[in-house]
Enzyme design. Structure first.
Site, short mmCIF file in Angstrom:
data_model
loop_
_atom_site.label_atom_id
_atom_site.label_comp_id
_atom_site.label_asym_id
_atom_site.label_seq_id
_atom_site.Cartn_x
_atom_site.Cartn_y
_atom_site.Cartn_z
N TYR A 57 0.83 -1.20 0.00
CA TYR A 57 0.00 0.00 0.00
C TYR A 57 0.87 1.26 0.00
CZ TYR A 57 -3.58 -3.35 1.59
OH TYR A 57 -4.43 -4.42 1.72
N SER A 203 -13.12 -4.98 2.54
CA SER A 203 -14.19 -4.41 1.71
C SER A 203 -15.58 -4.90 2.12
CB SER A 203 -13.95 -4.72 0.22
OG SER A 203 -12.79 -4.07 -0.24
N GLY A 206 -18.38 -3.35 0.23
CA GLY A 206 -18.33 -3.39 -1.23
C GLY A 206 -17.57 -2.22 -1.81
#
Length: 328
Positions: A57, A203, A206
């Site tokens: 990241y 997530s 979503g």
């Protein structure tokens, strides 16, 4: 909310909801370190202990950011990070799980995080060219050396999970799990539960879609990865918005937003489930934690699932290239 309850991933005690830190450095637009650090501090103040990052990241920026935020507060945090991507964002994907790289990656993560050990160390993706026994064997050496406390896998398939666990106990599996991504329910989650492995859904909203805030990709930054994801593409986006619309009624009945309802659904998957919704904003962090207080009956869960049946989700969660790296 000031008292986040505790759940266990295997033998590792963590807050019942963690914080995904990826978006603070990567994938969803420009970084804002001051805003992100303030959110990380707020998370710790509220009792969130599980902070999830990865060396990929922001090409290490995210680990450094988390390290800066937790400096002086090490006893309040359970840092979790991942390794395995040997490329930078935008470069051809290279996954490495060889023993030499395991050791190299861990040393670099320890340095960036500014800690002497990592509480939960994940293999980010399984290297198809290296036996999982070699990768996990090298990770187990890190445990014996005191540099890592617990081991995890991310997006691994059921047979690989079994093989890995036979080498060294796996504490957690991190995979995508939400109302619009339920792939792991058929085989992977049952194997994890058989072996006593906790589940860490990333997530769970979503990629923010289930909050109802994204009626168009035009609101997204030019470098936001969602612009290129199949479920946000023209045609698919409109069909998926209809599913979010159907969640508004059960959400209103509970006095919460569609995002809070969707996150509460994930929280209700089991006491071994610790979702890690990501955000860089304190307001979103606090709204997400409300999901821990939402009580859902079996009838509520049935209604929610009827509003978002998996077969009606339009588009795969990744493109073909990225799909080839999951569930291996």
């Amino acid at each position: 909310m000031s008292d986040v309850p505790t759940r266990h991933l295997g033998e590792l005690a963590v807050s019942a909801q963690g914080l995904g830190c990826m978006g603070m450095s990567h994938a969803y637009g420009a970084a804002d370190d001051a805003q992100s650090i303030a959110t990380l501090h707020r998370a710790l103040d509220l009792g969130v202990t599980l902070l999830d990052t990865a060396d990929f990241y922001g090409a290490g920026h995210n680990e450094e950011l988390v390290g800066r935020a937790v400096a002086g507060r090490r006893d309040e945090v359970v840092p979790a990070t991942k390794f395995g991507f040997a490329n930078r964002l935008g470069e051809p994907t290279r996954i490495r799980g060889d023993a030499a790289y395991v050791r190299q990656a861990c040393e670099a993560s320890l340095r960036r995080l500014g800690v002497d050990h990592i509480d939960l160390y994940y293999l980010h993706r399984v290297d198809p060219g290296v036996p999982i026994e070699e990768t996990v064997g090298a990770m187990a050496e890190l445990v014996r050396a005191g540099k890592v406390r617990h081991l995890g896998l991310s997006e691994a398939g059921a047979p690989t999970i079994r093989r890995a666990h036979a080498v060294h106990p796996i504490t957690a599996l991190q995979s995508e799990w939400s109302l619009w991504t339920r792939d792991l329910e058929a085989e992977i989650a049952p194997v994890c539960r058989e072996l006593g492995i906790g589940l860490v859904p990333f997530s769970p909203l979503g990629r923010g879609f289930l909050t109802g805030q994204y009626g168009s990709v035009e609101k997204l930054a030019e470098n936001d990865i969602r612009r290129n994801q199949p479920r946000f593409a023209d045609g698919n986006l409109e069909r998926n918005l209809a599913i979010v619309a159907r969640l508004t009624e059960p959400a209103a009945a509970k006095g919460v937003t569609t995002g809070q309802l969707a996150l509460a659904w994930v929280q209700h998957r089991g006491d071994d489930v610790v979702p890690i919704p990501g955000t860089r904003r304190q307001r979103n962090l606090e709204e997400n934690l409300v999901a821990l207080t939402v009580e859902l009956t079996p009838e509520d869960l049935t209604a929610i699932e009827a509003a978002a049946p998996p077969e009606q989700i339009a588009g795969p969660r990744y493109d073909a290239t990225h799909l080839s790296h999951v569930d291996n």
